[in-house]
Design an enzyme around this catalytic site. Structure first.
Site, PDB file in Angstrom:
ATOM      1  N   HIS A 282      -8.400  20.041  41.457  1.00 46.08           N
ATOM      2  CA  HIS A 282      -8.624  21.027  40.398  1.00 46.08           C
ATOM      3  C   HIS A 282      -8.020  22.386  40.739  1.00 46.08           C
ATOM      4  O   HIS A 282      -7.514  23.090  39.862  1.00 46.08           O
ATOM      5  CB  HIS A 282     -10.124  21.170  40.157  1.00 46.08           C
ATOM      6  CG  HIS A 282     -10.486  22.154  39.096  1.00 46.08           C
ATOM      7  ND1 HIS A 282     -10.135  21.978  37.770  1.00 46.08           N
ATOM      8  CD2 HIS A 282     -11.171  23.333  39.147  1.00 46.08           C
ATOM      9  CE1 HIS A 282     -10.580  22.993  37.058  1.00 46.08           C
ATOM     10  NE2 HIS A 282     -11.213  23.830  37.859  1.00 46.08           N
TER      11      HIS A 282
ATOM     12  N   SER B 168      -9.697  26.293  34.089  1.00 49.36           N
ATOM     13  CA  SER B 168     -11.077  25.940  34.368  1.00 49.36           C
ATOM     14  C   SER B 168     -12.010  26.662  33.379  1.00 49.36           C
ATOM     15  O   SER B 168     -11.827  26.548  32.171  1.00 49.36           O
ATOM     16  CB  SER B 168     -11.425  26.269  35.824  1.00 49.36           C
ATOM     17  OG  SER B 168     -12.636  25.668  36.220  1.00 49.36           O
TER      18      SER B 168
ATOM     19  N   ASP C   8      -6.991  16.049  39.432  1.00 47.32           N
ATOM     20  CA  ASP C   8      -8.155  16.857  39.060  1.00 47.32           C
ATOM     21  C   ASP C   8      -9.247  15.934  38.526  1.00 47.32           C
ATOM     22  O   ASP C   8      -9.146  15.409  37.425  1.00 47.32           O
ATOM     23  CB  ASP C   8      -7.749  17.880  37.999  1.00 47.32           C
ATOM     24  CG  ASP C   8      -8.877  18.838  37.617  1.00 47.32           C
ATOM     25  OD1 ASP C   8     -10.017  18.638  38.069  1.00 47.32           O
ATOM     26  OD2 ASP C   8      -8.598  19.796  36.868  1.00 47.32           O
TER      27      ASP C   8
END
Length: 391
Positions: free
Chosen positions: A363, A164, A330
């Site tokens: 995610h 991320s 995601d």
């Protein structure tokens, strides 16, 4: 769902200036030039290390954390008491094996766990910086990390790993300090923030700033806290970390502690109760102004923009070995973002492998029990270790 345990403001506030773990302090003679055009000095970086640095200092792995993470990647968080956010991945015999590698994890610039951020005390005034701290970018965070790595006496990192926002830092390291990165593993990330993600962040920031207790960012100095606004920001963001399938599997449309609707605005559904819990727990450990700063840093991130709009040019001539990973469910950083990075690396002639992992966890899958991710990480690092001659 049980309410999160209350944590004293004093305990959380203490971590901003005197964090648990190690601290690297840089004085007035070692300024950090920010993208905003301001030299930040003095400043400090809070960090933790795990494992042992080998004799030739060739086995160091920098782990970069995501938006709301911190340096306590594989040790208990001193504020919440909860285990490190990636203990499932880092430790003796684990994919990032601390019996073999020396792992470094630092709190990002702009954070609230000991690295200089808006909650830190401004030495010029003796009060929290608040909004007087210049805006921070991902390159600023990486420049600060590079100063830390140099302070630790490490010339070249064996690997930089993160997911991320952590993956953004990995990509920045690989372009800004390419000669100092032997291998890189960006996970569930992108080379720039999308318009949709900027929009989600803006909703969160506006929720914080609309809270009357935000007080123009001066809440710490005035003994207040915009808890309601920060909780809403966290709730909105947390939805983006999950997938529809994961929400359905965990909650569906099941009621929370009742058999029928109350015909009120109480948390009738389990998913509502869960989100409220996440928001309340977040407020106990994170600073609202840090949330503004770090989300803004992600919004500004765009590697290609610094290279004439060409991502391939950003990676031109790199000798770094890459492993790029994405997850099928995601939608915050979809696989298309990772493929964009891979195509640019291929165009630059880089050594790159790519894996799209089938998962319905969204995610957040990179933080969870994903055996395929564990196997890929272990295999990539072992291959890179052989190439570098690490026993």
């Amino acid at each position: 769902m049980a309410r999160p345990r209350r944590i004293s403001d004093e305990l959380a506030r203490q971590q901003a200036d005197q964090p648990a773990g190690d601290v690297a302090r840089f004085g007035a003679d070692e300024p950090l030039l920010l993208d905003a055009g301001i030299a930040l000095a003095p400043f400090q970086i809070a960090y933790r290390t795990y494992g042992t640095l080998n004799a030739d200092r060739s086995n160091a792995i920098l782990v970069c954390h995501a938006l709301t993470g911190d340096q306590h990647v594989a040790s208990d968080n001193p504020v919440t008491g909860k285990p490190g956010w990636w203990e499932i991945m880092i430790g003796p015999g684990k994919p990032i094996d601390t019996d073999r590698y020396f792992v470094i994890s630092s709190n990002v610039l702009g954070g609230c766990m000991g690295t200089t951020g808006p909650a830190s005390t401004d030495p010029a005034t003796g009060k929290p910086y608040g909004l007087s701290l210049p805006l921070i970018t991902i390159p600023d965070m990486v420049r600060a990390q590079a100063m830390l790595v140099k302070r630790l006496g490490i010339d070249t990192l064996f690997s930089v790993v993160g997911g991320s926002m952590g993956g953004m830092q990995v990509l920045q390291w690989a372009t800004q300090y390419r000669d100092r990165v032997f291998s890189a593993m960006p996970i569930a990330t992108a080379a720039r923030h999308s318009a949709q993600n900027i929009a989600f962040h803006e909703v969160g920031r506006q929720a914080i700033m609309a809270d009357p207790e935000w007080r123009g960012g001066r809440y710490l100095a005035e003994g207040s806290r915009p808890g309601a606004g920060l909780a809403v920001a966290r709730m909105a963001a947390h939805i983006t970390y999950l997938s529809d399938a994961a929400l359905h599997r965990k909650f569906g449309r099941r009621f929370q502690d009742r058999d029928a609707p109350t015909f009120s605005f109480d948390a009738d559904f389990q998913v509502e109760s869960y989100l409220r819990y996440q928001g309340e727990a977040f407020v106990e450990r994170f600073d609202a102004n840090s949330y503004l700063y770090v989300t803004r840093a992600m919004d500004y991130f765009d590697i290609a923009a610094d290279h004439g709009g060409s991502l391939a040019k950003a990676f031109a001539g790199t000798k770094t070995r890459f492993c790029v990973v994405s997850f099928t469910s995601d939608w915050l950083f979809p696989t298309a973002d990772s493929r964009h990075v891979v195509h640019a690396l291929n165009a630059a002639g880089a050594s790159v492998s790519f894996a799209e992992i089938t998962s319905d966890k969204g995610h957040d899958a990179f933080l969870l029990d994903e055996p395929e991710l564990f196997a890929i990480t272990r295999g990539f690092l072992e291959s890179a270790a052989r190439a570098r001659g690490i026993a």
